[in-house]
Design a protein around this motif. Structure first.
Motif, short mmCIF file in Angstrom:
data_model
loop_
_atom_site.label_atom_id
_atom_site.label_comp_id
_atom_site.label_asym_id
_atom_site.label_seq_id
_atom_site.Cartn_x
_atom_site.Cartn_y
_atom_site.Cartn_z
N PRO A 75 0.83 -1.21 0.00
CA PRO A 75 0.00 0.00 0.00
C PRO A 75 0.86 1.26 0.00
CG PRO A 75 -0.01 -1.04 2.16
CD PRO A 75 0.69 -1.98 1.24
N PRO A 76 0.39 2.34 -0.63
CA PRO A 76 1.16 3.59 -0.63
C PRO A 76 1.36 4.11 0.80
CG PRO A 76 -0.58 3.66 -2.27
CD PRO A 76 -0.83 2.44 -1.44
N ALA A 77 2.55 4.65 1.06
CA ALA A 77 2.87 5.15 2.40
C ALA A 77 1.94 6.28 2.80
CB ALA A 77 4.33 5.59 2.43
N ALA A 78 1.55 7.13 1.83
CA ALA A 78 0.67 8.25 2.16
C ALA A 78 -0.70 7.76 2.61
CB ALA A 78 0.55 9.18 0.96
N MET A 79 -1.22 6.71 1.97
CA MET A 79 -2.52 6.17 2.37
C MET A 79 -2.44 5.51 3.74
SD MET A 79 -4.77 6.85 0.00
CE MET A 79 -6.10 5.66 0.16
N THR A 80 -1.36 4.81 4.03
CA THR A 80 -1.20 4.19 5.34
C THR A 80 -1.11 5.24 6.43
OG1 THR A 80 -0.07 2.30 4.32
CG2 THR A 80 0.22 2.60 6.68
N ALA A 81 -0.43 6.35 6.16
CA ALA A 81 -0.29 7.40 7.16
C ALA A 81 -1.60 8.09 7.46
CB ALA A 81 0.75 8.42 6.69
N SER A 82 -2.46 8.26 6.45
CA SER A 82 -3.71 9.00 6.66
C SER A 82 -4.87 8.08 7.01
CB SER A 82 -4.04 9.82 5.41
OG SER A 82 -4.16 8.96 4.27
N CYS A 83 -5.03 6.99 6.26
CA CYS A 83 -6.17 6.10 6.47
C CYS A 83 -5.92 5.07 7.57
CB CYS A 83 -6.51 5.35 5.19
SG CYS A 83 -7.13 6.40 3.86
N GLY A 84 -4.69 4.66 7.74
CA GLY A 84 -4.38 3.57 8.66
C GLY A 84 -3.88 2.37 7.90
N ASP A 85 -3.61 1.30 8.62
CA ASP A 85 -3.05 0.09 8.00
C ASP A 85 -4.05 -0.60 7.10
OD1 ASP A 85 -0.67 0.47 9.37
OD2 ASP A 85 -1.34 -0.70 11.10
N ALA A 86 -3.56 -1.12 5.98
CA ALA A 86 -4.37 -1.97 5.10
C ALA A 86 -4.50 -3.35 5.73
CB ALA A 86 -3.74 -2.05 3.72
N LYS A 87 -5.73 -3.91 5.71
CA LYS A 87 -5.99 -5.14 6.47
C LYS A 87 -6.44 -6.32 5.62
CE LYS A 87 -7.20 -2.76 10.76
NZ LYS A 87 -8.20 -2.63 11.82
N ALA A 88 -6.85 -6.11 4.39
CA ALA A 88 -7.43 -7.17 3.56
C ALA A 88 -8.84 -7.49 4.05
CB ALA A 88 -6.57 -8.43 3.54
N PRO A 226 -3.11 -1.56 -5.22
CA PRO A 226 -3.44 -0.60 -4.17
C PRO A 226 -3.92 0.73 -4.77
CG PRO A 226 -1.25 -1.55 -3.84
CD PRO A 226 -1.68 -1.90 -5.22
N PRO A 227 -5.02 1.28 -4.27
CA PRO A 227 -5.48 2.59 -4.74
C PRO A 227 -4.79 3.71 -3.98
CG PRO A 227 -7.05 1.72 -3.19
CD PRO A 227 -5.94 0.69 -3.29
N GLU A 228 -4.94 4.92 -4.48
CA GLU A 228 -4.41 6.08 -3.78
C GLU A 228 -5.30 7.28 -4.09
OE1 GLU A 228 -0.21 8.40 -2.83
OE2 GLU A 228 -0.25 6.70 -4.21
N ALA A 229 -5.51 8.12 -3.09
CA ALA A 229 -6.34 9.31 -3.24
C ALA A 229 -5.86 10.38 -2.26
CB ALA A 229 -7.81 8.99 -2.99
N CYS A 230 -6.06 11.63 -2.63
CA CYS A 230 -5.69 12.75 -1.78
C CYS A 230 -6.51 13.97 -2.20
CB CYS A 230 -4.19 13.04 -1.86
SG CYS A 230 -3.60 13.38 -3.53
N PHE A 231 -6.59 14.95 -1.32
CA PHE A 231 -7.34 16.18 -1.59
C PHE A 231 -6.41 17.26 -2.12
CE2 PHE A 231 -10.33 14.25 1.45
CZ PHE A 231 -11.52 14.44 0.76
N GLN A 232 -6.94 18.03 -3.05
CA GLN A 232 -6.18 19.19 -3.52
C GLN A 232 -6.02 20.19 -2.38
OE1 GLN A 232 -7.19 20.69 -7.44
NE2 GLN A 232 -7.08 22.80 -6.69
N SER A 233 -7.08 20.38 -1.62
CA SER A 233 -7.04 21.18 -0.39
C SER A 233 -8.21 20.74 0.47
CB SER A 233 -7.11 22.68 -0.68
OG SER A 233 -8.33 23.01 -1.32
N LYS A 234 -7.98 20.62 1.76
CA LYS A 234 -9.01 20.11 2.67
C LYS A 234 -9.82 21.27 3.25
CE LYS A 234 -8.86 16.41 4.75
NZ LYS A 234 -8.75 15.28 5.69
N ILE A 235 -11.09 20.97 3.49
CA ILE A 235 -11.98 21.96 4.10
C ILE A 235 -11.78 21.98 5.60
CG2 ILE A 235 -14.40 22.59 4.44
CD1 ILE A 235 -14.96 21.21 1.74
N GLY A 236 -11.75 20.82 6.19
CA GLY A 236 -11.54 20.72 7.63
C GLY A 236 -10.15 20.20 7.93
#
Length: 575
Positions: A75-88, A226-236
């Protein structure tokens, strides 16, 4: 040729000629130029795991075998840092892409060729199901083939109330983080299925081998990487959260995995259309074709734009429009959204009325599921002429086992418990009952627009030729399927090694094909021989009688005396 010019064989020759002319007339479409036809056709149906093993077990010595293909899910390191560990997925213990690529379970491979000027198949242009071949009116059980992962840059804008913008942001990051954690595609569902997926409602069966997002009652497509997603800019802006708050304290999905997951902001270097340099998806190798292999192509970043237009502060006055720019978008006439964003969801209310389990309006309103509107691409392979000629549909064994149990039960909409009972090899069962497979594609594929609200016409079942029932009689119960349909078509298998001729032969059932052709030729020869001699049933056989015998009889020459010597001298003259 002399056999058919002889008079006794002329009726048989005439009969054969009429049969050949009739056969060519009914199969004329098979001899048309493929480039002038538009549509899709089924050219392969096999167990990818067993076919990949065929050559290694039978033909190649162990010291000469190519290195085994081992796909690792990273899994991408950025997704693990924000979403948490990938578990299957719960109860499976391994991502389905890893299980299919490394031959850990039977995997049904369905290869569909696009013919003519039609776009490749995506999730909006295809429906795959299992139907009861005996009871035609029984509802089918839909399947979800594996899809390619997406790499999304998200942007939320508009003049809506901040609390509603935050709700949209939370929906995007929760659903996309679930994809990261389970390795499965978010495809939405009804209110009950969504509540089960978010662990708000208990699963239909509290089993240890739950196969869905926390117990959803419908199959979910596996991601092939593995997918990956991020925001251009966050509201909160969220504060830093511990791993336990993101579900890191459990190996199974927990509410913290859902409600503690967030997405971060994109790196400034990430732009729509730029090459994705993260973890690659599972690879597919196609067998050799006359046109050679295409150049490898890397995936790109796509962008999802969500625009909220509020006419007032009321919830009902908030409208949403979604545009998309990326390779996953395929509109009418094959229009792509690679260079400019295209409308994915035209302007409509942001909140929609909810229904209960009976399909009636419940009086409540919920946020529209925007993630399920994003299309998915199926893996494609091709040659130098067309790198997307073939679409490969990979369906794991557990989906087929579940579907077989459902079509055999009285409640096809209900999840079936799986505790080692009934059919366990769903792929093998389907290959023995190919008439149960349903693969639906648009009838008018050229103008089909999946993003239009208008009627797009009828759908065709391209798996119809596999049906073996004629007048209720099962003519092909022995499992022969696609050899006659695409015996020379290529196949695709997980890995980097090009499938060999032995593997192609096994997948396309060349042995069964040869037996069928040989048997048909023998029966045809037997029929011609029988037709030639059929006239002898009513013809009279000629009779010949001996009227005299040369020489005197034994009575005239003295009884039983042997006169063979005298008769031998008849006509010889006196000495």
């Amino acid at each position: 040729m002399g056999l058919f010019t002889n008079r006794p064989f002329q009726p048989a020759a005439l009969l054969c000629s009429l049969m050949m002319v009739g056969g060519c007339g009914t199969m004329g479409h098979l001899f048309e130029d493929p480039s002038e036809q538009n549509g899709y056709r089924l050219v392969g149906l096999y167990d990818a795991s067993s076919v990949r093993q065929t050559e290694q077990m039978l033909t190649i010595p162990e010291e000469e075998r190519p290195p085994g293909y081992e796909y690792m899910w990273t899994p991408p390191a950025a997704m693990t840092a924000s979403c948490g560990d990938a578990k299957a997925p719960d109860g499976l213990g391994v991502f389905e892409a890893v299980a299919m690529a490394n031959r850990m379970l039977p995997t049904l491979a369905v290869v569909v060729e696009r013919v003519g000027d039609v776009p490749p198949l995506d999730s909006s242009r295809l429906q795959v199901a299992l139907a009861n071949p005996v009871e035609a009116e029984a509802p089918p059980v839909f399947l979800e083939p594996a899809v390619m992962p997406r790499h999304l840059k998200l942007n939320i804008e508009g003049n809506g109330a901040e609390r509603y913008l935050r709700q949209v942001e939370n929906q995007l990051q929760r659903f996309l983080c679930l994809e990261h954690k389970t390795g499965r595609a978010w495809q939405g569902g009804d209110a009950r299925e969504v509540r089960q997926a978010l662990l708000i409602q208990d699963a239909d069966f509290k089993l240890a081998d739950r196969r869905y997002f926390g117990g959803q009652s419908s199959p979910v497509a596996a991601l092939l990487g593995p997918p990956e997603a991020c925001f251009q800019s966050k509201i909160g802006k969220e504060g830093k959260m511990s791993d336990a708050a993101k579900g890191g304290s459990s190996v199974s999905l927990t509410p913290a995995d859902v409600f503690g997951a967030t997405l971060g902001e994109c790196d400034s270097r990430i732009q729509v259309g730029s090459t994705y340099v993260g973890t690659r998806a599972m690879r597919l190798a196609m067998s050799t074709t006359p046109f050679g292999k295409p150049d490898p192509r890397s995936p790109d970043w796509s962008q999802l734009n969500v625009t909220i237009n509020a006419k007032s502060d009321l919830q009902s006055e908030h409208l949403v429009e979604v545009t998309y720019q990326g390779e996953e978008y395929i509109g009418a006439q094959g229009a792509r959204a690679m260079d400019e964003p295209r409308v994915l969801l035209s302007e409509r209310p942001l909140f929609e009325a909810l229904t209960n389990d009976e399909g009636e309006l419940s009086g409540e309103y919920g946020l529209k599921d925007l993630v399920s509107e994003i299309p998915y691409r199926y893996p494609t392979v091709g040659d130098a002429e067309d790198e997307e000629r073939y679409t490969v549909l990979l369906i794991p064994n557990w989906q087929l086992v579940e579907a077989v149990k459902r079509i055999k039960s009285d409640e096809p909409d209900r999840v079936q418990p799986n505790a080692g009972k009934g059919v366990q090899d769903g792929v093998g069962w389907l290959l023995e009952h190919p008439d149960a497979l349903v693969v639906m594609v648009p009838e008018i594929a050229e103008t089909f627009d999946p993003f239009s609200d208008e009627d797009q016409g009828d759908w065709l079942n391209i798996a119809r030729p596999l049906s073996s029932r004629i007048f209720g009689i099962d003519w092909r119960a022995w499992g022969y399927t696609t050899g006659m349909l695409g015996g020379r078509s290529p196949i695709a298998l997980p890995g980097d090694v090009t499938p060999s001729w032995q593997q192609v032969s096994s997948a396309q059932r060349s042995a069964q094909h040869a037996i069928f052709i040989g048997s048909a030729a023998f029966l045809m020869a037997f029929f011609i021989m029988g037709a030639v001699r059929l006239r002898e049933l009513w013809l009279e056989s000629p009779e010949e009688r001996v009227e005299f015998w040369p020489g005197p009889t034994s009575d005239e020459e003295g009884g039983d005396e042997d006169d063979a010597a005298d008769l031998g001298g008849v006509g010889g003259g006196d000495e």
